[in-house]
Design a protein around this motif. Sequence first.
Motif, PDB file in Angstrom:
ATOM      1  N   VAL A 180      10.883  -2.829 -11.440  1.00  0.00           N
ATOM      2  CA  VAL A 180       9.582  -2.449 -10.898  1.00  0.00           C
ATOM      3  C   VAL A 180       8.727  -1.849 -12.011  1.00  0.00           C
ATOM      4  O   VAL A 180       9.252  -1.331 -13.001  1.00  0.00           O
ATOM      5  N   ASP A 181       7.411  -1.913 -11.846  1.00  0.00           N
ATOM      6  CA  ASP A 181       6.513  -1.429 -12.888  1.00  0.00           C
ATOM      7  C   ASP A 181       5.890  -0.089 -12.491  1.00  0.00           C
ATOM      8  O   ASP A 181       6.180   0.476 -11.424  1.00  0.00           O
ATOM      9  N   THR A 182       5.019   0.408 -13.350  1.00  0.00           N
ATOM     10  CA  THR A 182       4.378   1.705 -13.104  1.00  0.00           C
ATOM     11  C   THR A 182       3.556   1.692 -11.823  1.00  0.00           C
ATOM     12  O   THR A 182       3.539   2.684 -11.069  1.00  0.00           O
ATOM     13  N   SER A 183       2.900   0.593 -11.546  1.00  0.00           N
ATOM     14  CA  SER A 183       2.099   0.491 -10.333  1.00  0.00           C
ATOM     15  C   SER A 183       2.971   0.656  -9.092  1.00  0.00           C
ATOM     16  O   SER A 183       2.588   1.346  -8.128  1.00  0.00           O
ATOM     17  N   TRP A 184       4.149   0.044  -9.099  1.00  0.00           N
ATOM     18  CA  TRP A 184       5.081   0.153  -7.963  1.00  0.00           C
ATOM     19  C   TRP A 184       5.497   1.612  -7.775  1.00  0.00           C
ATOM     20  O   TRP A 184       5.478   2.133  -6.657  1.00  0.00           O
ATOM     21  N   LEU A 185       5.845   2.276  -8.858  1.00  0.00           N
ATOM     22  CA  LEU A 185       6.252   3.682  -8.775  1.00  0.00           C
ATOM     23  C   LEU A 185       5.093   4.570  -8.339  1.00  0.00           C
ATOM     24  O   LEU A 185       5.281   5.518  -7.568  1.00  0.00           O
ATOM     25  N   ASP A 186       3.899   4.267  -8.806  1.00  0.00           N
ATOM     26  CA  ASP A 186       2.729   5.047  -8.399  1.00  0.00           C
ATOM     27  C   ASP A 186       2.475   4.908  -6.902  1.00  0.00           C
ATOM     28  O   ASP A 186       2.121   5.889  -6.224  1.00  0.00           O
ATOM     29  N   ARG A 187       2.631   3.703  -6.380  1.00  0.00           N
ATOM     30  CA  ARG A 187       2.449   3.481  -4.947  1.00  0.00           C
ATOM     31  C   ARG A 187       3.505   4.254  -4.154  1.00  0.00           C
ATOM     32  O   ARG A 187       3.197   4.840  -3.110  1.00  0.00           O
ATOM     33  N   LEU A 188       4.724   4.268  -4.646  1.00  0.00           N
ATOM     34  CA  LEU A 188       5.768   5.022  -3.955  1.00  0.00           C
ATOM     35  C   LEU A 188       5.468   6.526  -4.002  1.00  0.00           C
ATOM     36  O   LEU A 188       5.596   7.229  -2.985  1.00  0.00           O
ATOM     37  N   ALA A 189       5.057   7.018  -5.152  1.00  0.00           N
ATOM     38  CA  ALA A 189       4.750   8.444  -5.290  1.00  0.00           C
ATOM     39  C   ALA A 189       3.613   8.864  -4.363  1.00  0.00           C
ATOM     40  O   ALA A 189       3.574   9.992  -3.870  1.00  0.00           O
ATOM     41  N   ALA A 190       2.678   7.948  -4.135  1.00  0.00           N
ATOM     42  CA  ALA A 190       1.530   8.254  -3.282  1.00  0.00           C
ATOM     43  C   ALA A 190       1.857   8.180  -1.796  1.00  0.00           C
ATOM     44  O   ALA A 190       1.035   8.567  -0.955  1.00  0.00           O
ATOM     45  N   SER A 191       3.061   7.725  -1.451  1.00  0.00           N
ATOM     46  CA  SER A 191       3.393   7.489  -0.044  1.00  0.00           C
ATOM     47  C   SER A 191       3.774   8.751   0.702  1.00  0.00           C
ATOM     48  O   SER A 191       3.779   8.772   1.932  1.00  0.00           O
ATOM     49  N   ALA A 207      16.402 -14.671  -6.435  1.00  0.00           N
ATOM     50  CA  ALA A 207      15.707 -14.092  -5.281  1.00  0.00           C
ATOM     51  C   ALA A 207      14.214 -14.307  -5.470  1.00  0.00           C
ATOM     52  O   ALA A 207      13.745 -14.610  -6.577  1.00  0.00           O
ATOM     53  N   GLU A 208      13.469 -14.169  -4.368  1.00  0.00           N
ATOM     54  CA  GLU A 208      12.018 -14.059  -4.475  1.00  0.00           C
ATOM     55  C   GLU A 208      11.737 -12.628  -4.925  1.00  0.00           C
ATOM     56  O   GLU A 208      11.787 -11.687  -4.123  1.00  0.00           O
ATOM     57  N   LEU A 209      11.476 -12.453  -6.213  1.00  0.00           N
ATOM     58  CA  LEU A 209      11.465 -11.115  -6.800  1.00  0.00           C
ATOM     59  C   LEU A 209      10.438 -10.199  -6.154  1.00  0.00           C
ATOM     60  O   LEU A 209      10.725  -9.023  -5.873  1.00  0.00           O
ATOM     61  N   ASP A 210       9.242 -10.702  -5.917  1.00  0.00           N
ATOM     62  CA  ASP A 210       8.214  -9.861  -5.306  1.00  0.00           C
ATOM     63  C   ASP A 210       8.594  -9.472  -3.880  1.00  0.00           C
ATOM     64  O   ASP A 210       8.264  -8.363  -3.423  1.00  0.00           O
ATOM     65  N   THR A 211       9.297 -10.356  -3.179  1.00  0.00           N
ATOM     66  CA  THR A 211       9.746 -10.045  -1.826  1.00  0.00           C
ATOM     67  C   THR A 211      10.741  -8.887  -1.842  1.00  0.00           C
ATOM     68  O   THR A 211      10.685  -7.983  -1.001  1.00  0.00           O
ATOM     69  N   VAL A 212      11.642  -8.912  -2.809  1.00  0.00           N
ATOM     70  CA  VAL A 212      12.622  -7.831  -2.941  1.00  0.00           C
ATOM     71  C   VAL A 212      11.916  -6.515  -3.259  1.00  0.00           C
ATOM     72  O   VAL A 212      12.194  -5.473  -2.654  1.00  0.00           O
ATOM     73  N   ARG A 213      10.986  -6.550  -4.199  1.00  0.00           N
ATOM     74  CA  ARG A 213      10.253  -5.331  -4.572  1.00  0.00           C
ATOM     75  C   ARG A 213       9.478  -4.768  -3.384  1.00  0.00           C
ATOM     76  O   ARG A 213       9.474  -3.555  -3.148  1.00  0.00           O
ATOM     77  N   GLU A 214       8.828  -5.646  -2.631  1.00  0.00           N
ATOM     78  CA  GLU A 214       8.037  -5.182  -1.486  1.00  0.00           C
ATOM     79  C   GLU A 214       8.942  -4.657  -0.375  1.00  0.00           C
ATOM     80  O   GLU A 214       8.587  -3.687   0.313  1.00  0.00           O
ATOM     81  N   PHE A 215      10.101  -5.266  -0.185  1.00  0.00           N
ATOM     82  CA  PHE A 215      11.045  -4.763   0.804  1.00  0.00           C
ATOM     83  C   PHE A 215      11.452  -3.347   0.465  1.00  0.00           C
ATOM     84  O   PHE A 215      11.430  -2.458   1.330  1.00  0.00           O
ATOM     85  N   MET A 216      11.806  -3.106  -0.789  1.00  0.00           N
ATOM     86  CA  MET A 216      12.220  -1.766  -1.187  1.00  0.00           C
ATOM     87  C   MET A 216      11.070  -0.762  -1.054  1.00  0.00           C
ATOM     88  O   MET A 216      11.251   0.343  -0.540  1.00  0.00           O
ATOM     89  N   LEU A 217       9.883  -1.161  -1.491  1.00  0.00           N
ATOM     90  CA  LEU A 217       8.736  -0.241  -1.448  1.00  0.00           C
ATOM     91  C   LEU A 217       8.357   0.097  -0.011  1.00  0.00           C
ATOM     92  O   LEU A 217       8.092   1.267   0.305  1.00  0.00           O
ATOM     93  N   GLU A 218       8.361  -0.890   0.870  1.00  0.00           N
ATOM     94  CA  GLU A 218       7.990  -0.654   2.261  1.00  0.00           C
ATOM     95  C   GLU A 218       8.955   0.348   2.902  1.00  0.00           C
ATOM     96  O   GLU A 218       8.523   1.289   3.578  1.00  0.00           O
ATOM     97  N   ARG A 219      10.254   0.158   2.701  1.00  0.00           N
ATOM     98  CA  ARG A 219      11.231   1.064   3.316  1.00  0.00           C
ATOM     99  C   ARG A 219      11.147   2.461   2.714  1.00  0.00           C
ATOM    100  O   ARG A 219      11.167   3.457   3.449  1.00  0.00           O
TER     101      ARG A 219
END
Length: 317
Positions: free
Chosen positions: A200-211, A302-314
């Motif tokens: 995952v990249d910085t944007s993914w972590l930033d979105r998680l931190a903002a949740s 795997a569909e990489l973006d699908t995996v990343r979004e699954f983890m971020l959503e949960r």
Amino acid sequence: MTPLIIDTDPGVDDAFAIALACASPEVDLLGVTTVFGNVGLAMTTRNALRLLALYGREDVPVAAGADRPLVFPHPHRARYVHGQDGLSGLSDSLPERATGLANTDAVSLLASLLDRAAQPVTIVPIGPLTNIALLLAVHPSLTGKIARIVIMGGAMNGGNVTAGAEFNVWSDPEAARRVLAEEEVPTVLVPMDLTVRCAVDTSWLDRLAASGERGRTLVSLTSVYREHYRKSLGRDGTVLHDAVAMAEAISPGLLKTSPMPLDVECGQGAGRGMIIADRRSTAAREESGVRRGRTVDVALDAELDTVREFMLERLSS
């Protein structure tokens, strides 16, 4: 619901995996067992308790397991990746859990939880496989109570702790060989070949931190870990190895697997801890006259973006 047990050595990526299980409504988290690995057993156990406390899971029994490999001493921990305490030096920032350890050891807890389970249980080992090898050796009658073992470990094309070996398998190759090559239990192996691609990249972590507060706390634990991966990847990416395996355990089929016989190099040479995968077709294997044992479903795509979004959503819930 999916009844699930985690065997873990937290570890930053373990923290994300434990959080993912706690945040997934379809998971019935029966227990957590700890093992040596990223740091020593006392610290991995302490971290597991505190991570469960972060999610208010006082109800989940926790038991400490193996503090060393089955046969040979463990060469070194992974403090250079995860920090001295396994969580970038921030373990003390997590809440303490009021409920302490169960009055038993990890293998006994695993056996008890399996024995009492009303339906087959998914076991998710995301550290060295010592506890799981001991469970299968000591309690063979319980294998029918295991739905799947979903393992994060191994490497098909180059390792991270040596040129050929991944840390979890290298930490106890004899245990890994028992689980991956000798036991007839449905098993999925999620190797680092795929988990690195799911970085995952910085944007993914930033979105998680903002949740929310929990998301911010998880991201705060990654500072040492992120610096390690900046150096090893050559870019600002964070590899959540264990969380990728947990995602497959929660959502079967999220990762694309191929069945193949596996072996583990247990010699004392440069190849120690390497996974040896027989990628030949069944016909080619049979024609060669060399019969191999059971197959393991190895997750290589795997569909990489699908995996990343699954983890971020949960994790953002």
